[in-house]
Design a protein around this motif. Structure first.
Motif: not given
Length: 341
Positions: A62-68, A111-121
């Protein structure tokens, strides 16, 4: 049954019955989330679980564009803001080690934010080298203005994500920094000679050619293939991305719904896969478009499947120990409190 060579989006905060049926039958390899899919942490966790349940694969990417900066799908009040890439490159002009440390730390916090949501890419790092006068579609998303500094900080960001159990995607290969147009709206054409492209644009991608995943550029490089954008060019993919740059990981397209591409969605998908992309990406969740894309894709097989499996194998089974509170304090101190809550 093998997954299909595609990554798809969805329309809202919850899956509709039609989406569940489509995903169950089509078995996309992965999914991508946007702001329209994000409300609060509990809702996002439920959505990522539902997406994986729809294809029966607990490890589905599960991907997301989380660049900042201006490209951030997770926003306050539930998540902290992160600065754009350029802010890292502007830290401590005489201390490259500090810049690298804080770039890695920022990615580790993401990564800490994303992994806690089930997002792994996460579709980071941006390795494009911006050029004077180019369109600002890249702009401050780039870590710096030189290939060397972008490579240094791009690797730091990638390492921070991997340490936190999230895969990075290097983008936009072989380089979007010279484009005079936004590929969301128009097809950019770059007329630089191959020697200049090789010396500057390709350089950060060479340095990070060992990364598990990359996203192609919807850009025409007249010195490489004057007729087709990189996404659709067998020559660019084989000679430049796989050859000169040496990238042998999973190559996905940028979003097929971007206006830089021509033809219907079935043709776009077929053309990209025939050119050598391993995976097509379609982001907007429009049912009719997804249905058309799926007519142009095929099950993952051969080298594409091996690359996909190898990418997932890079996911850390045990993430690096991390004190998020201390990390956040260190991160904010580096920016002297200039980060918005």
């Amino acid at each position: 049954m093998s997954a299909s060579a595609c990554i798809l989006g969805c329309k809202g905060h919850e899956l509709t019955p039609d989406e569940v049926a489509l995903y169950r039958d089509a078995r996309p390899w992965g999914f991508i989330l946007f702001r329209r899919n994000i409300d609060n942490p509990s809702q996002v966790r439920d959505l990522t679980a539902a997406l994986r349940e729809s294809v029966g694969r607990p490890d589905a990417p599960i991907l997301i564009d989380q660049e900042g900066g201006r490209v951030a799908r997770l926003q306050p009040p539930h998540w902290r803001k992160y600065p754009p890439g350029r802010a890292y490159g502007e830290l401590a002009a005489n201390d490259p080690l500090l810049r690298r440390e804080i770039t890695r730390l920022g990615a580790r916090l993401m990564a800490h934010d994303l992994a806690g949501l089930g997002i792994n890419v996460d579709c980071v790092p941006v390795l494009d080298v911006p050029q004077p006068g180019a369109h600002d579609i890249i702009g401050d998303r780039a870590y710096a203005t030189t290939a060397e500094e972008i490579a240094l900080l791009g690797r730091a960001a990638a390492e921070g994500l991997i340490a936190g159990g999230v895969l990075p995607v290097i983008k936009h290969i072989p380089g979007h920094g010279r484009s005079m147009a936004d590929s969301h709206e128009h097809l950019p054409v770059v007329d630089a000679p191959r020697s200049a492209l090789a010396a500057v644009d390709f350089a950060p991608f060479r340095v990070l050619s060992d990364m598990p995943m990359a996203m192609s550029a919807h850009v025409v490089y007249t010195a490489l293939d004057p007729k087709r954008p990189a996404t659709a060019s067998r020559r660019v993919i084989s000679e430049i991305i796989r050859g000169d740059i040496g990238f042998n990981g999973l190559l996905m397209t940028d979003d097929l719904s971007m206006k830089a591409l021509s033809g219907d969605f079935t043709a776009r998908a077929r053309t990209a896969l025939a050119a050598g992309c391993d995976m097509v990406l379609h982001c907007n969740g429009e049912m009719d478009e997804m249905t058309a894309v799926l007519k142009g894709v095929k099950p993952l097989a051969g080298k594409a499947r091996r690359r996909a499996d190898a990418a997932l194998a890079r996911l850390a089974k045990v993430v690096e120990p991390f004190d998020a509170e201390a990390g956040r304090a260190r991160f904010e101190a580096a920016f002297e409190g200039r980060l918005a809550a």
